[in-house]
Motif scaffolding. Structure first.
Motif, PDB file in Angstrom:
ATOM      1  N   ASP A 181       0.811  -1.217   0.000  1.00  0.00           N
ATOM      2  CA  ASP A 181       0.000   0.000   0.000  1.00  0.00           C
ATOM      3  C   ASP A 181       0.846   1.269   0.000  1.00  0.00           C
ATOM      4  OD1 ASP A 181       0.902  -0.617   2.561  1.00  0.00           O
ATOM      5  OD2 ASP A 181      -0.772   0.404   3.533  1.00  0.00           O
ATOM      6  N   GLU A 182       2.146   1.132   0.237  1.00  0.00           N
ATOM      7  CA  GLU A 182       3.044   2.283   0.223  1.00  0.00           C
ATOM      8  C   GLU A 182       3.668   2.531  -1.151  1.00  0.00           C
ATOM      9  OE1 GLU A 182       3.688   4.171   3.003  1.00  0.00           O
ATOM     10  OE2 GLU A 182       2.214   2.983   4.084  1.00  0.00           O
ATOM     11  N   LEU A 183       3.534   1.568  -2.054  1.00  0.00           N
ATOM     12  CA  LEU A 183       4.208   1.693  -3.340  1.00  0.00           C
ATOM     13  C   LEU A 183       3.706   2.891  -4.130  1.00  0.00           C
ATOM     14  CD1 LEU A 183       4.296  -2.082  -4.368  1.00  0.00           C
ATOM     15  CD2 LEU A 183       6.242  -0.686  -3.635  1.00  0.00           C
ATOM     16  N   ASP A 184       2.382   3.049  -4.205  1.00  0.00           N
ATOM     17  CA  ASP A 184       1.830   4.181  -4.957  1.00  0.00           C
ATOM     18  C   ASP A 184       2.231   5.516  -4.347  1.00  0.00           C
ATOM     19  OD1 ASP A 184       0.637   2.639  -6.880  1.00  0.00           O
ATOM     20  OD2 ASP A 184      -1.320   2.572  -5.900  1.00  0.00           O
ATOM     21  N   VAL A 185       2.336   5.546  -3.015  1.00  0.00           N
ATOM     22  CA  VAL A 185       2.758   6.769  -2.339  1.00  0.00           C
ATOM     23  C   VAL A 185       4.182   7.127  -2.760  1.00  0.00           C
ATOM     24  CG1 VAL A 185       3.154   7.895  -0.107  1.00  0.00           C
ATOM     25  CG2 VAL A 185       1.251   6.290  -0.374  1.00  0.00           C
ATOM     26  N   ALA A 186       5.065   6.132  -2.765  1.00  0.00           N
ATOM     27  CA  ALA A 186       6.461   6.360  -3.143  1.00  0.00           C
ATOM     28  C   ALA A 186       6.572   6.837  -4.583  1.00  0.00           C
ATOM     29  CB  ALA A 186       7.277   5.085  -2.935  1.00  0.00           C
ATOM     30  N   TRP A 187       5.822   6.208  -5.481  1.00  0.00           N
ATOM     31  CA  TRP A 187       5.856   6.642  -6.885  1.00  0.00           C
ATOM     32  C   TRP A 187       5.281   8.043  -7.025  1.00  0.00           C
ATOM     33  CZ3 TRP A 187       3.710   1.182  -7.853  1.00  0.00           C
ATOM     34  CH2 TRP A 187       4.760   0.289  -8.007  1.00  0.00           C
ATOM     35  N   GLY A 188       4.264   8.347  -6.229  1.00  0.00           N
ATOM     36  CA  GLY A 188       3.675   9.686  -6.268  1.00  0.00           C
ATOM     37  C   GLY A 188       4.645  10.764  -5.829  1.00  0.00           C
ATOM     38  N   LEU A 189       5.601  10.400  -4.983  1.00  0.00           N
ATOM     39  CA  LEU A 189       6.625  11.343  -4.544  1.00  0.00           C
ATOM     40  C   LEU A 189       7.722  11.528  -5.583  1.00  0.00           C
ATOM     41  CD1 LEU A 189       6.983  10.149  -0.828  1.00  0.00           C
ATOM     42  CD2 LEU A 189       5.957  12.301  -1.593  1.00  0.00           C
ATOM     43  N   GLY A 190       7.723  10.663  -6.596  1.00  0.00           N
ATOM     44  CA  GLY A 190       8.699  10.798  -7.675  1.00  0.00           C
ATOM     45  C   GLY A 190       9.741   9.704  -7.747  1.00  0.00           C
ATOM     46  N   ALA A 191       9.634   8.674  -6.901  1.00  0.00           N
ATOM     47  CA  ALA A 191      10.618   7.600  -6.934  1.00  0.00           C
ATOM     48  C   ALA A 191      10.602   6.897  -8.288  1.00  0.00           C
ATOM     49  CB  ALA A 191      10.344   6.598  -5.816  1.00  0.00           C
ATOM     50  N   ASP A 192      11.782   6.585  -8.811  1.00  0.00           N
ATOM     51  CA  ASP A 192      11.884   5.841 -10.066  1.00  0.00           C
ATOM     52  C   ASP A 192      11.609   4.361  -9.853  1.00  0.00           C
ATOM     53  OD1 ASP A 192      12.968   7.957 -11.993  1.00  0.00           O
ATOM     54  OD2 ASP A 192      14.381   8.105 -10.326  1.00  0.00           O
ATOM     55  N   GLN A 193      11.909   3.868  -8.666  1.00  0.00           N
ATOM     56  CA  GLN A 193      11.683   2.463  -8.343  1.00  0.00           C
ATOM     57  C   GLN A 193      11.349   2.365  -6.868  1.00  0.00           C
ATOM     58  OE1 GLN A 193      15.036  -0.029  -9.264  1.00  0.00           O
ATOM     59  NE2 GLN A 193      14.094  -1.919  -8.536  1.00  0.00           N
ATOM     60  N   ALA A 194      10.355   1.553  -6.525  1.00  0.00           N
ATOM     61  CA  ALA A 194       9.977   1.335  -5.129  1.00  0.00           C
ATOM     62  C   ALA A 194       9.987  -0.158  -4.842  1.00  0.00           C
ATOM     63  CB  ALA A 194       8.601   1.928  -4.843  1.00  0.00           C
ATOM     64  N   ILE A 195      10.573  -0.522  -3.721  1.00  0.00           N
ATOM     65  CA  ILE A 195      10.739  -1.929  -3.347  1.00  0.00           C
ATOM     66  C   ILE A 195      10.054  -2.175  -2.011  1.00  0.00           C
ATOM     67  CG2 ILE A 195      12.414  -3.725  -2.739  1.00  0.00           C
ATOM     68  CD1 ILE A 195      14.456  -2.186  -4.502  1.00  0.00           C
ATOM     69  N   ASN A 196       9.157  -3.147  -1.960  1.00  0.00           N
ATOM     70  CA  ASN A 196       8.527  -3.552  -0.705  1.00  0.00           C
ATOM     71  C   ASN A 196       9.509  -4.439   0.038  1.00  0.00           C
ATOM     72  OD1 ASN A 196       7.044  -4.558   1.398  1.00  0.00           O
ATOM     73  ND2 ASN A 196       5.318  -5.263   0.153  1.00  0.00           N
ATOM     74  N   SER A 197      10.241  -3.850   0.974  1.00  0.00           N
ATOM     75  CA  SER A 197      11.324  -4.573   1.645  1.00  0.00           C
ATOM     76  C   SER A 197      10.821  -5.640   2.605  1.00  0.00           C
ATOM     77  CB  SER A 197      12.231  -3.588   2.392  1.00  0.00           C
ATOM     78  OG  SER A 197      11.489  -2.849   3.342  1.00  0.00           O
ATOM     79  N   SER A 198       9.512  -5.670   2.882  1.00  0.00           N
ATOM     80  CA  SER A 198       8.980  -6.706   3.766  1.00  0.00           C
ATOM     81  C   SER A 198       8.860  -8.054   3.057  1.00  0.00           C
ATOM     82  CB  SER A 198       7.617  -6.287   4.323  1.00  0.00           C
ATOM     83  OG  SER A 198       6.655  -6.188   3.295  1.00  0.00           O
ATOM     84  N   VAL A 199       8.847  -8.026   1.724  1.00  0.00           N
ATOM     85  CA  VAL A 199       8.721  -9.284   0.972  1.00  0.00           C
ATOM     86  C   VAL A 199       9.817  -9.444  -0.075  1.00  0.00           C
ATOM     87  CG1 VAL A 199       6.233  -9.450   1.329  1.00  0.00           C
ATOM     88  CG2 VAL A 199       7.100  -8.219  -0.667  1.00  0.00           C
ATOM     89  N   GLN A 200      10.606  -8.407  -0.306  1.00  0.00           N
ATOM     90  CA  GLN A 200      11.656  -8.482  -1.317  1.00  0.00           C
ATOM     91  C   GLN A 200      13.013  -8.179  -0.702  1.00  0.00           C
ATOM     92  OE1 GLN A 200       9.502  -5.577  -3.949  1.00  0.00           O
ATOM     93  NE2 GLN A 200       9.980  -7.055  -5.567  1.00  0.00           N
ATOM     94  N   ASP A 201      14.035  -8.860  -1.188  1.00  0.00           N
ATOM     95  CA  ASP A 201      15.403  -8.653  -0.727  1.00  0.00           C
ATOM     96  C   ASP A 201      16.020  -7.525  -1.547  1.00  0.00           C
ATOM     97  OD1 ASP A 201      18.064  -8.666  -0.069  1.00  0.00           O
ATOM     98  OD2 ASP A 201      18.305 -10.834  -0.180  1.00  0.00           O
ATOM     99  N   CYS A 202      16.218  -6.396  -0.889  1.00  0.00           N
ATOM    100  CA  CYS A 202      16.724  -5.212  -1.581  1.00  0.00           C
ATOM    101  C   CYS A 202      18.091  -5.482  -2.214  1.00  0.00           C
ATOM    102  CB  CYS A 202      16.812  -4.058  -0.580  1.00  0.00           C
ATOM    103  SG  CYS A 202      16.970  -2.440  -1.321  1.00  0.00           S
ATOM    104  N   ALA A 203      18.969  -6.163  -1.492  1.00  0.00           N
ATOM    105  CA  ALA A 203      20.314  -6.426  -2.003  1.00  0.00           C
ATOM    106  C   ALA A 203      20.270  -7.338  -3.215  1.00  0.00           C
ATOM    107  CB  ALA A 203      21.182  -7.027  -0.906  1.00  0.00           C
ATOM    108  N   ALA A 204      19.361  -8.317  -3.200  1.00  0.00           N
ATOM    109  CA  ALA A 204      19.255  -9.240  -4.323  1.00  0.00           C
ATOM    110  C   ALA A 204      18.766  -8.520  -5.572  1.00  0.00           C
ATOM    111  CB  ALA A 204      18.316 -10.387  -3.975  1.00  0.00           C
ATOM    112  N   ILE A 205      17.896  -7.552  -5.387  1.00  0.00           N
ATOM    113  CA  ILE A 205      17.344  -6.802  -6.523  1.00  0.00           C
ATOM    114  C   ILE A 205      18.358  -5.802  -7.068  1.00  0.00           C
ATOM    115  CG2 ILE A 205      15.584  -5.127  -7.204  1.00  0.00           C
ATOM    116  CD1 ILE A 205      13.728  -6.465  -5.164  1.00  0.00           C
ATOM    117  N   LEU A 206      19.034  -5.110  -6.180  1.00  0.00           N
ATOM    118  CA  LEU A 206      19.881  -3.991  -6.596  1.00  0.00           C
ATOM    119  C   LEU A 206      21.336  -4.361  -6.798  1.00  0.00           C
ATOM    120  CD1 LEU A 206      18.413  -1.237  -4.219  1.00  0.00           C
ATOM    121  CD2 LEU A 206      17.896  -1.595  -6.645  1.00  0.00           C
ATOM    122  N   GLY A 207      21.798  -5.441  -6.144  1.00  0.00           N
ATOM    123  CA  GLY A 207      23.211  -5.749  -6.193  1.00  0.00           C
ATOM    124  C   GLY A 207      24.013  -4.607  -5.592  1.00  0.00           C
ATOM    125  N   GLN A 208      25.210  -4.401  -6.076  1.00  0.00           N
ATOM    126  CA  GLN A 208      26.046  -3.288  -5.616  1.00  0.00           C
ATOM    127  C   GLN A 208      26.016  -2.176  -6.672  1.00  0.00           C
ATOM    128  OE1 GLN A 208      29.655  -5.775  -4.710  1.00  0.00           O
ATOM    129  NE2 GLN A 208      29.619  -4.615  -2.796  1.00  0.00           N
TER     130      GLN A 208
END
Length: 315
Positions: A181-208
């Motif tokens: 439910d926070e994803l649309d809020v983040a995109w509305g603020l101008g984020a290019d990409q939003a990650i739900n860290s409660s279910v997704q591994d940020c490091a696995a998605i982004l790498g270094q």
């Protein structure tokens, strides 16, 4: 005047309405008739720990929290040259002095800026702490248009400003949120990409692949932030001190930042907001009362609040 204070030797988190004499401004102080303030992490720490963030107890008990001020100048000290009675102002006080949870408060001249006519007192009351923290964190990290910036908790108070200000610098902005439910809020603020860290591994998605991390969450989120930074990356936390050994091991630089008053930066935040280039995310509006502030603080520490929680002072 009415104030909501905490008794330093009283029950945990005890916010109580008290009556105080009207303060008298010193030579370089401004007396402000308060219209708005907000709940900040610093204010919450006073209640949680019954001490200021430096680890020393405030000299006065009862102690009135509230580092953010927004209102009308009611009087000035003899040495004040930038403001006069009737000016609409807003700003950020030190934690040790605080005093914003009151109908009137004092602030130093260099802690304040003029509020633009097009900016509401409620908006002015949520800008100083979160807005300055985001502005100063991005400045400390030297964020530029070529950078990929990760803002941890991009729908929180500081995070929501950091997302928008990083976009205004031309950066590519990725942010983490705590639910779908926070994803649309983040995109509305101008984020290019939003990650739900409660279910997704940020490091696995982004790498270094990240040049700058702005951490506003602390704890385990902060400790995992180094893993997404490219070599030579920069980590700035507004929540707590990063582990220097971990940063050195990952080949990145790190720092902890707490916001300080800056009249120019306050004016720029207000200008951007009045011009609709910056949108304060307000997570609730509560009155200056025992019940109102207790509810507001409970919401703030729950971690479920979006943006900044505003407190209004009725006239």
């Amino acid at each position: 005047m009415k104030a909501i204070a905490i008794h330093m030797n009283g029950p945990h988190g005890d916010l109580t309405e008290i009556e105080l004499p009207l303060p008298v401004p010193g030579e370089h102080e401004v007396l402000i008739k308060m219209y708005s303030t907000s709940v900040t992490p610093a204010d919450c720490r006073i209640l949680e720990e019954a001490r200021i963030t430096s680890g020393e107890r405030p000299a006065a008990s009862p102690f009135t929290p509230g580092v953010v001020v927004a209102g009308i100048v009611a009087g000035t000290g003899a040495g004040v040259s930038r403001f006069k009675a009737g000016d609409e102002v807003f700003g950020l006080k030190t934690v040790a002095e605080s005093g914003g949870y009151a109908e009137y408060t004092l602030a130093k001249e260099d802690e304040l800026a003029l509020k633009p006519p097009g900016l509401s007192f409620t908006a002015a009351g949520v800008l100083p702490a979160a807005g300055l923290a985001a502005w100063q964190a991005l400045a400390a990290a030297k964020v530029a248009s070529r950078d990929r910036v990760l803002v941890q908790d991009g729908t929180g108070g500081t995070g929501s400003f950091a997302v928008q200000l990083a976009k205004l610098r031309g950066a590519t902005v990725i942010t983490t949120v705590s639910g779908d439910d926070e994803l649309d809020v983040a995109w509305g603020l101008g984020a290019d990409q939003a990650i739900n860290s409660s279910v997704q591994d940020c490091a696995a998605i982004l790498g270094q692949s990240i040049d700058v991390v702005i951490d506003t969450a602390g704890g385990s989120v902060l400790s995992r932030s180094c893993a997404v930074l490219a070599p030579g990356g920069r980590l700035i936390s507004t929540a707590e001190q990063p582990d220097p050994a971990l940063a050195a091991q990952q080949g990145v630089t790190s720092a902890y930042l707490t916001p300080v008053a800056d009249p120019y930066q306050l004016s720029e935040l207000a200008r951007l907001t009045a011009g609709r280039k910056l949108q304060p995310l307000i997570g609730g509006v509560f009155p200056l009362s025992e019940e109102g502030l207790r509810t507001a603080h409970a919401l703030s520490v729950s971690g479920r609040a979006r943006g900044v929680i505003a407190i209004t002072i009725k006239k």
